[in-house]
Design a protein around this motif. Structure first.
Motif, PDB file in Angstrom:
ATOM      1  N   GLU A   1      30.693  99.137  98.635  1.00 14.45           N
ATOM      2  CA  GLU A   1      31.007  98.468  99.893  1.00 14.45           C
ATOM      3  C   GLU A   1      29.768  98.318 100.767  1.00 14.45           C
ATOM      4  O   GLU A   1      29.540  97.273 101.398  1.00 14.45           O
ATOM      5  N   GLU A   2      28.937  99.368 100.818  1.00 13.72           N
ATOM      6  CA  GLU A   2      27.704  99.304 101.609  1.00 13.72           C
ATOM      7  C   GLU A   2      26.731  98.293 101.014  1.00 13.72           C
ATOM      8  O   GLU A   2      26.067  97.543 101.746  1.00 13.72           O
ATOM      9  N   TRP A   3      26.676  98.297  99.681  1.00 15.03           N
ATOM     10  CA  TRP A   3      25.792  97.328  99.014  1.00 15.03           C
ATOM     11  C   TRP A   3      26.230  95.906  99.328  1.00 15.03           C
ATOM     12  O   TRP A   3      25.412  95.042  99.641  1.00 15.03           O
ATOM     13  N   LEU A   4      27.548  95.640  99.244  1.00 15.64           N
ATOM     14  CA  LEU A   4      28.062  94.299  99.483  1.00 15.64           C
ATOM     15  C   LEU A   4      27.766  93.844 100.909  1.00 15.64           C
ATOM     16  O   LEU A   4      27.381  92.682 101.137  1.00 15.64           O
ATOM     17  N   ALA A   5      27.918  94.727 101.870  1.00 14.06           N
ATOM     18  CA  ALA A   5      27.625  94.374 103.256  1.00 14.06           C
ATOM     19  C   ALA A   5      26.150  94.009 103.426  1.00 14.06           C
ATOM     20  O   ALA A   5      25.806  93.024 104.100  1.00 14.06           O
ATOM     21  N   ALA A   6      25.259  94.796 102.806  1.00 14.65           N
ATOM     22  CA  ALA A   6      23.822  94.516 102.894  1.00 14.65           C
ATOM     23  C   ALA A   6      23.475  93.217 102.179  1.00 14.65           C
ATOM     24  O   ALA A   6      22.629  92.439 102.631  1.00 14.65           O
ATOM     25  N   ARG A   7      24.163  92.982 101.050  1.00 16.75           N
ATOM     26  CA  ARG A   7      23.879  91.764 100.277  1.00 16.75           C
ATOM     27  C   ARG A   7      24.317  90.516 101.044  1.00 16.75           C
ATOM     28  O   ARG A   7      23.625  89.483 101.026  1.00 16.75           O
TER      29      ARG A   7
END
Length: 234
Positions: A9-15
């Motif tokens: 989820e954190e990766w997706l937000a940053a992406r």
């Protein structure tokens, strides 16, 4: 490992945040492309004679029946007799593009100051199909892709490349990796665009792939890179 760890989820937000910046860069790139198309043209009246595999040709004859001509100034000359590794790396990425460009009314070729026989031998070694011409008997390289010592001393000339970025002594090598573009209209040749050094980065697909890799272009890579394809350990 120095990478920051995250949940999916954190990766997706940053992406997604990065995606917005990538989209803005794409829009800006489209705008710059349009600005390039809108640059004024400069009429070329000076005659240049090139050695080609089909005999001596003038600049207008290099268009080969098309209305647009792109020339990559490959650093292969008296002061670069082995051929520039960076230009070789770039040309590996160009090879194969000429068929698509030809079908789009664009002739694409390489030009260098070395004799044609030398260029043909290097081309065969690298397995390239791109046409390559010798400009060694003309001022073509001087006029479009080089400083001379006199230019540097007097502050004249309009080459806006960055010699330090090429890793060569431009004053003595008298050349810099460059791309020049021409148009043919009504039997007259016009100069429309030139870029030097890192201005050619966007033309090299390998750089784009590395820019999307975790370590990028430089991190942990030995300094003797890139090499010619046949010089890497097997």
């Amino acid at each position: 490992m120095n990478a920051k760890l995250a949940t999916r989820e954190e990766w997706l937000a940053a992406r997604i945040e990065l995606l917005e910046q990538e989209k803005e860069l794409t829009r800006r790139s489209d705008e710059l492309a349009q600005r390039r198309h809108e640059l004024p043209w400069v009429r070329i009246d000076k005659e240049y004679l090139f050695e080609t595999n089909d005999g001596v040709k003038t600049l207008d004859e290099l268009f080969d029946g098309r209305s647009q001509l792109i020339i990559y100034h490959f650093m292969h000359g008296p002061n670069t007799p082995e051929g520039c590794k960076g230009c070789t790396f770039a040309t590996d990425n160009f090879n194969g593009a000429e068929a698509h460009l030809s079908a789009h009314d664009v002739t694409f070729l390489l030009a260098s100051r070395s004799p044609l026989e030398t260029l043909n031998a290097y081309k065969k070694r690298m397995g390239w199909t791109i046409p390559w011409v010798s400009s060694g008997g003309t001022d073509f390289n001087r006029d479009f892709a080089a400083w001379t010592e006199e230019d540097r001393r007097n502050g004249t000339g309009w080459n806006f490349g960055t010699p330090s970025g090429a890793g060569v002594d431009v004053v003595h090598d008298m050349e810099l990796m460059a791309l020049s573009v021409f148009a043919l209209e009504g039997g007259v040749v016009y100069h429309t665009y030139t870029t030097y050094d890192r201005g050619t980065d966007a033309l090299n697909g390998t750089w784009g792939l590395l820019d999307r890799s975790p370590k990028g272009r430089d991190d942990g890579v030995e300094r003797d890179w890139p090499r010619r394809r046949d010089e890497y350990p097997s």
